[in-house]
Motif scaffolding. Structure first.
Motif, mmCIF file in Angstrom:
data_model
loop_
_atom_site.group_PDB
_atom_site.id
_atom_site.type_symbol
_atom_site.label_atom_id
_atom_site.label_comp_id
_atom_site.label_asym_id
_atom_site.label_seq_id
_atom_site.Cartn_x
_atom_site.Cartn_y
_atom_site.Cartn_z
ATOM 1 N N PRO A 140 -0.916 -2.885 1.895
ATOM 2 C CA PRO A 140 -1.374 -3.452 2.577
ATOM 3 C C PRO A 140 -1.926 -5.138 2.178
ATOM 4 C CG PRO A 140 -2.514 -1.978 2.482
ATOM 5 C CD PRO A 140 -1.364 -1.615 1.699
ATOM 6 N N THR A 141 -1.838 -4.472 0.195
ATOM 7 C CA THR A 141 -2.551 -5.806 0.674
ATOM 8 C C THR A 141 -1.345 -6.247 -1.177
ATOM 9 O OG1 THR A 141 -3.580 -4.728 -1.802
ATOM 10 C CG2 THR A 141 -4.662 -5.208 0.489
ATOM 11 N N GLY A 142 -0.064 -5.776 -1.058
ATOM 12 C CA GLY A 142 0.708 -6.662 -1.904
ATOM 13 C C GLY A 142 1.089 -7.765 -1.941
ATOM 14 N N ASN A 143 0.702 -8.704 -0.647
ATOM 15 C CA ASN A 143 1.385 -9.807 -0.978
ATOM 16 C C ASN A 143 0.133 -11.004 -0.454
ATOM 17 O OD1 ASN A 143 4.374 -9.367 -0.451
ATOM 18 N ND2 ASN A 143 3.832 -8.690 0.919
ATOM 19 N N LEU A 144 -0.859 -10.486 -1.240
ATOM 20 C CA LEU A 144 -2.377 -11.054 -0.632
ATOM 21 C C LEU A 144 -3.218 -12.084 -2.015
ATOM 22 C CD1 LEU A 144 -3.757 -9.105 2.288
ATOM 23 C CD2 LEU A 144 -2.482 -11.207 2.059
ATOM 24 N N ASP A 145 -4.088 -12.578 -2.489
ATOM 25 C CA ASP A 145 -4.649 -12.970 -3.152
ATOM 26 C C ASP A 145 -5.456 -12.217 -2.737
ATOM 27 O OD1 ASP A 145 -6.649 -13.464 -0.941
ATOM 28 O OD2 ASP A 145 -6.290 -15.950 -1.817
#
Length: 203
Positions: A140-145
């Protein structure tokens, strides 16, 4: 593997180890070639396709690694889709979720007008829109800063504190360590489990 209601479980392991496949099996998207999946004590292999669809709509929220947003719909409309087959539309709640993930100024944008990270946050809001008892989160956080990733993690932790079961695939050691339990997969097999937040990746 037995997962208790209300737990926050992290699934870790190298690429290709079966993490996403395990999520799809738990979420009744894929059918096991052997073994069985039980949800609330019921063998899901005995469910009809309609019963499986109803189970997913009413009880399970999916955060997909590839977003799966509908390009012809706005951010708000994509979030509302998470409610359409479950609890019924609640525009106010959808807007609240989108605000929680920092998208209150993007409600009427289309997915193509968003960055990759913003699309991921829409997917998070959509997954939570039907107030699911179980959330299946694939990176869920793989594409987030780091800032937005922390925002999503805090939201998942709050949901878990309120009783929602969270099963999360992650490559982040720091995020995995925030779960109650960690299971490690290697070549499709469960090779290690930790309930004391000690994480040792398979080498």
């Amino acid at each position: 593997l037995s997962i208790e209601e209300g737990v926050f479980l992290a699934i870790a392991g190298p690429s290709g180890s079966g993490k996403s496949t395990l999520l799809n099996l738990i979420g009744c998207i894929d059918t096991p070639t052997s073994g069985k999946i039980f949800i609330d004590g019921r063998d899901t292999s005995g469910h009809t396709p309609d019963e499986l669809a109803d189970l997913r709509a009413r009880s399970i929220g999916f955060i997909f690694q590839t977003f799966n947003l509908l390009q012809g719909y706005t951010v708000l409309e994509n979030a509302l889709l998470g409610m359409s087959f479950g609890a019924g539309e609640d525009r106010g709640f959808a807007e609240t979720l989108l605000k929680r993930v920092g998208l209150e100024n993007r409600l009427h944008h289309r997915p193509r007008q968003l960055s990759t990270g913003q699309q991921q946050r829409v997917a998070v809001a959509r997954a939570l829109a039907n107030r699911p008892r179980l959330v299946l989160a694939d990176e869920p956080t793989g594409n987030l800063d780091s800032t937005n990733g922390e925002q999503v993690m805090q939201l998942l932790e709050e949901l878990n504190s309120a009783g929602t079961t969270i099963i999360m695939v992650t490559h982040s050691l720091g995020h995995a360590d925030r779960a109650h339990r960690i299971v490690n997969l290697f070549d499709g097999k469960l090779v290690m489990e930790s309930s004391d937040k000690v994480f040792e990746p398979v080498r």
